[in-house]
Design a protein around this motif. Structure first.
Motif, PDB file in Angstrom:
ATOM      1  N   THR A   3     -18.392  25.652  -3.069  1.00 50.46           N
ATOM      2  CA  THR A   3     -17.356  26.519  -3.600  1.00 50.46           C
ATOM      3  C   THR A   3     -17.675  26.826  -5.044  1.00 50.46           C
ATOM      4  O   THR A   3     -18.075  25.953  -5.797  1.00 50.46           O
ATOM      5  CB  THR A   3     -15.980  25.833  -3.508  1.00 50.46           C
ATOM      6  N   ALA A   4     -17.499  28.089  -5.447  1.00 49.98           N
ATOM      7  CA  ALA A   4     -17.680  28.467  -6.842  1.00 49.98           C
ATOM      8  C   ALA A   4     -16.336  28.327  -7.557  1.00 49.98           C
ATOM      9  O   ALA A   4     -15.308  28.759  -7.046  1.00 49.98           O
ATOM     10  CB  ALA A   4     -18.185  29.903  -6.929  1.00 49.98           C
ATOM     11  N   TYR A   5     -16.372  27.729  -8.735  1.00 47.61           N
ATOM     12  CA  TYR A   5     -15.155  27.529  -9.519  1.00 47.61           C
ATOM     13  C   TYR A   5     -15.274  28.400 -10.765  1.00 47.61           C
ATOM     14  O   TYR A   5     -15.386  27.895 -11.888  1.00 47.61           O
ATOM     15  CB  TYR A   5     -14.987  26.051  -9.864  1.00 47.61           C
ATOM     16  N   THR A   6     -15.267  29.713 -10.554  1.00 43.88           N
ATOM     17  CA  THR A   6     -15.587  30.646 -11.631  1.00 43.88           C
ATOM     18  C   THR A   6     -14.368  31.138 -12.383  1.00 43.88           C
ATOM     19  O   THR A   6     -14.484  31.569 -13.525  1.00 43.88           O
ATOM     20  CB  THR A   6     -16.354  31.853 -11.073  1.00 43.88           C
ATOM     21  N   THR A   7     -13.207  31.102 -11.772  1.00 46.57           N
ATOM     22  CA  THR A   7     -12.011  31.590 -12.447  1.00 46.57           C
ATOM     23  C   THR A   7     -11.086  30.419 -12.778  1.00 46.57           C
ATOM     24  O   THR A   7     -11.152  29.353 -12.154  1.00 46.57           O
ATOM     25  CB  THR A   7     -11.246  32.590 -11.574  1.00 46.57           C
ATOM     26  N   ASP A   8     -10.216  30.647 -13.752  1.00 45.43           N
ATOM     27  CA  ASP A   8      -9.263  29.603 -14.106  1.00 45.43           C
ATOM     28  C   ASP A   8      -8.351  29.260 -12.933  1.00 45.43           C
ATOM     29  O   ASP A   8      -7.960  28.100 -12.751  1.00 45.43           O
ATOM     30  CB  ASP A   8      -8.428  30.044 -15.307  1.00 45.43           C
ATOM     31  N   ASP A   9      -7.999  30.261 -12.150  1.00 50.29           N
ATOM     32  CA  ASP A   9      -7.149  29.996 -10.979  1.00 50.29           C
ATOM     33  C   ASP A   9      -7.867  29.089  -9.985  1.00 50.29           C
ATOM     34  O   ASP A   9      -7.261  28.161  -9.419  1.00 50.29           O
ATOM     35  CB  ASP A   9      -6.743  31.304 -10.311  1.00 50.29           C
ATOM     36  N   ASP A  10      -9.160  29.367  -9.744  1.00 51.78           N
ATOM     37  CA  ASP A  10      -9.941  28.516  -8.841  1.00 51.78           C
ATOM     38  C   ASP A  10     -10.004  27.087  -9.366  1.00 51.78           C
ATOM     39  O   ASP A  10      -9.879  26.118  -8.615  1.00 51.78           O
ATOM     40  CB  ASP A  10     -11.364  29.055  -8.682  1.00 51.78           C
ATOM     41  N   ARG A  11     -10.197  26.966 -10.668  1.00 57.25           N
ATOM     42  CA  ARG A  11     -10.349  25.639 -11.261  1.00 57.25           C
ATOM     43  C   ARG A  11      -9.027  24.866 -11.226  1.00 57.25           C
ATOM     44  O   ARG A  11      -9.008  23.667 -10.924  1.00 57.25           O
ATOM     45  CB  ARG A  11     -10.878  25.776 -12.696  1.00 57.25           C
ATOM     46  N   TRP A  12      -7.939  25.555 -11.511  1.00 53.40           N
ATOM     47  CA  TRP A  12      -6.650  24.871 -11.460  1.00 53.40           C
ATOM     48  C   TRP A  12      -6.313  24.450 -10.031  1.00 53.40           C
ATOM     49  O   TRP A  12      -5.776  23.352  -9.802  1.00 53.40           O
ATOM     50  CB  TRP A  12      -5.550  25.760 -12.024  1.00 53.40           C
ATOM     51  N   ALA A  13      -6.639  25.297  -9.071  1.00 52.95           N
ATOM     52  CA  ALA A  13      -6.397  24.937  -7.668  1.00 52.95           C
ATOM     53  C   ALA A  13      -7.203  23.694  -7.291  1.00 52.95           C
ATOM     54  O   ALA A  13      -6.716  22.824  -6.546  1.00 52.95           O
ATOM     55  CB  ALA A  13      -6.764  26.103  -6.754  1.00 52.95           C
ATOM     56  N   ALA A  14      -8.431  23.597  -7.807  1.00 51.20           N
ATOM     57  CA  ALA A  14      -9.255  22.412  -7.529  1.00 51.20           C
ATOM     58  C   ALA A  14      -8.622  21.159  -8.126  1.00 51.20           C
ATOM     59  O   ALA A  14      -8.628  20.085  -7.508  1.00 51.20           O
ATOM     60  CB  ALA A  14     -10.662  22.611  -8.083  1.00 51.20           C
ATOM     61  N   ILE A  15      -8.057  21.276  -9.323  1.00 54.78           N
ATOM     62  CA  ILE A  15      -7.393  20.143  -9.952  1.00 54.78           C
ATOM     63  C   ILE A  15      -6.158  19.730  -9.160  1.00 54.78           C
ATOM     64  O   ILE A  15      -5.902  18.544  -8.940  1.00 54.78           O
ATOM     65  CB  ILE A  15      -7.027  20.490 -11.408  1.00 54.78           C
ATOM     66  N   GLU A  16      -5.395  20.706  -8.690  1.00 50.72           N
ATOM     67  CA  GLU A  16      -4.179  20.391  -7.947  1.00 50.72           C
ATOM     68  C   GLU A  16      -4.472  19.629  -6.663  1.00 50.72           C
ATOM     69  O   GLU A  16      -3.690  18.763  -6.256  1.00 50.72           O
ATOM     70  CB  GLU A  16      -3.416  21.673  -7.628  1.00 50.72           C
ATOM     71  N   ARG A  17      -5.596  19.946  -6.023  1.00 52.86           N
ATOM     72  CA  ARG A  17      -5.930  19.230  -4.787  1.00 52.86           C
ATOM     73  C   ARG A  17      -6.892  18.070  -5.032  1.00 52.86           C
ATOM     74  O   ARG A  17      -7.375  17.467  -4.093  1.00 52.86           O
ATOM     75  CB  ARG A  17      -6.502  20.193  -3.749  1.00 52.86           C
ATOM     76  N   ARG A  18      -7.181  17.794  -6.323  1.00 46.48           N
ATOM     77  CA  ARG A  18      -8.090  16.704  -6.696  1.00 46.48           C
ATOM     78  C   ARG A  18      -9.412  16.825  -5.935  1.00 46.48           C
ATOM     79  O   ARG A  18      -9.880  15.897  -5.272  1.00 46.48           O
ATOM     80  CB  ARG A  18      -7.441  15.351  -6.445  1.00 46.48           C
ATOM     81  N   ASP A  19     -10.004  17.962  -6.067  1.00 48.62           N
ATOM     82  CA  ASP A  19     -11.172  18.348  -5.275  1.00 48.62           C
ATOM     83  C   ASP A  19     -12.425  17.616  -5.760  1.00 48.62           C
ATOM     84  O   ASP A  19     -12.985  17.937  -6.805  1.00 48.62           O
ATOM     85  CB  ASP A  19     -11.366  19.865  -5.383  1.00 48.62           C
ATOM     86  N   ARG A  20     -12.885  16.638  -4.990  1.00 49.12           N
ATOM     87  CA  ARG A  20     -14.069  15.869  -5.380  1.00 49.12           C
ATOM     88  C   ARG A  20     -15.317  16.748  -5.411  1.00 49.12           C
ATOM     89  O   ARG A  20     -16.277  16.450  -6.122  1.00 49.12           O
ATOM     90  CB  ARG A  20     -14.269  14.704  -4.405  1.00 49.12           C
ATOM     91  N   ALA A  21     -15.323  17.821  -4.633  1.00 46.26           N
ATOM     92  CA  ALA A  21     -16.486  18.712  -4.629  1.00 46.26           C
ATOM     93  C   ALA A  21     -16.627  19.461  -5.946  1.00 46.26           C
ATOM     94  O   ALA A  21     -17.704  19.972  -6.252  1.00 46.26           O
ATOM     95  CB  ALA A  21     -16.385  19.707  -3.465  1.00 46.26           C
TER      96      ALA A  21
END
Length: 240
Positions: A3-21
């Motif tokens: 998964t690419a974490y290129t936008t702030d929204d993508d990054r915040w969503a990853a933090i909310e789900r504690r995305d180990r990837a």
């Protein structure tokens, strides 16, 4: 799968789900505490207090220090994992650059992924079925015919545990050994209890055949993936 974490929204969503990837892809700076974290950190900052940084160096340049909880400055190891069906139900395999780190049987996909995460709390977990397909195929083959697999292993355990796991792989299909026999095989005849504990901690189901170890009276004793699976494996191997 990546998964690419290129936008702030993508990054915040990853933090909310504690995305180990997402660990290692970016870092989360928290203004109120002055720390930077991995995306999977158990801390729960408010969105308005968070800034994103591409590297540790960028986070430190912003005046932040490393979080003591998730330790973002420690090396990140990537484990690629996937799940598949076998003749004995669901299996999960995880591999590192060194080899097969985990191979477990189970009944609940979410619980198995949680088990993986708990065993490797500092690893970046990436779902990648293609990378673990050889391990899952080897598992199904071993279940069917009791054969050995020549996959490289990334074994993590004490010297005694690794000695026990090696001894287990020397037990021929269609036969069993007692815990006392395994203890003698590793040159530690007094360590019967430790042998049993090492069997219970075996991270590689079937390919490291802890199911071939039984009580001195021939009883099946326990099996971390269920006594019914242990009996089925032994019955298949006896009939082969």
């Amino acid at each position: 799968m990546t998964t690419a974490y290129t936008t702030d929204d993508d990054r915040w969503a990853a933090i909310e789900r504690r995305d180990r990837a997402a660990d290692g892809a970016f870092f989360c700076g928290v203004r109120t505490t002055g720390v930077y974290c991995r995306p999977s950190c158990a801390g729960r900052p408010l969105r308005r207090n968070v800034a994103f940084h591409d590297t540790r160096e960028a986070a430190r340049a912003a005046g932040l220090r490393a979080c003591l909880r998730c330790r973002p400055d420690e090396p990140i190891e990537t484990l690629r994992y996937g799940l598949g069906e076998t003749p004995l139900g669901l299996a999960l395999a995880a591999t590192s650059e060194t080899g097969l780190a985990l191979l477990i049987l189970g009944d609940d996909q979410a619980a198995m992924v949680e088990d993986l995460a708990a065993r490797f709390p500092r690893a970046r977990l990436v779902e990648d079925g293609a990378s673990v397909a050889p391990a899952l195929a080897a598992l199904s083959s071993a279940i069917d015919d009791g054969g050995r697999a020549s996959l490289p292993l990334d074994e993590r355990g004490s010297d005694l545990q690794r000695a026990v796991w090696k001894a287990l792989r020397d037990i021929p299909a269609g036969t069993t050994a007692s815990y006392a026999q395994v203890a003698r095989a590793i040159g530690r005849p007094e360590a019967v209890r430790a042998v049993a504990q090492a069997c219970g901690a075996n991270p590689v189901a079937v390919l490291t055949p802890c199911h071939r170890v039984v009580r001195s009276d021939g009883g099946l004793s326990g099996y971390r993936w269920g006594v019914a699976r242990k009996k089925a494996l032994l019955d298949r191997e006896a009939a082969a």
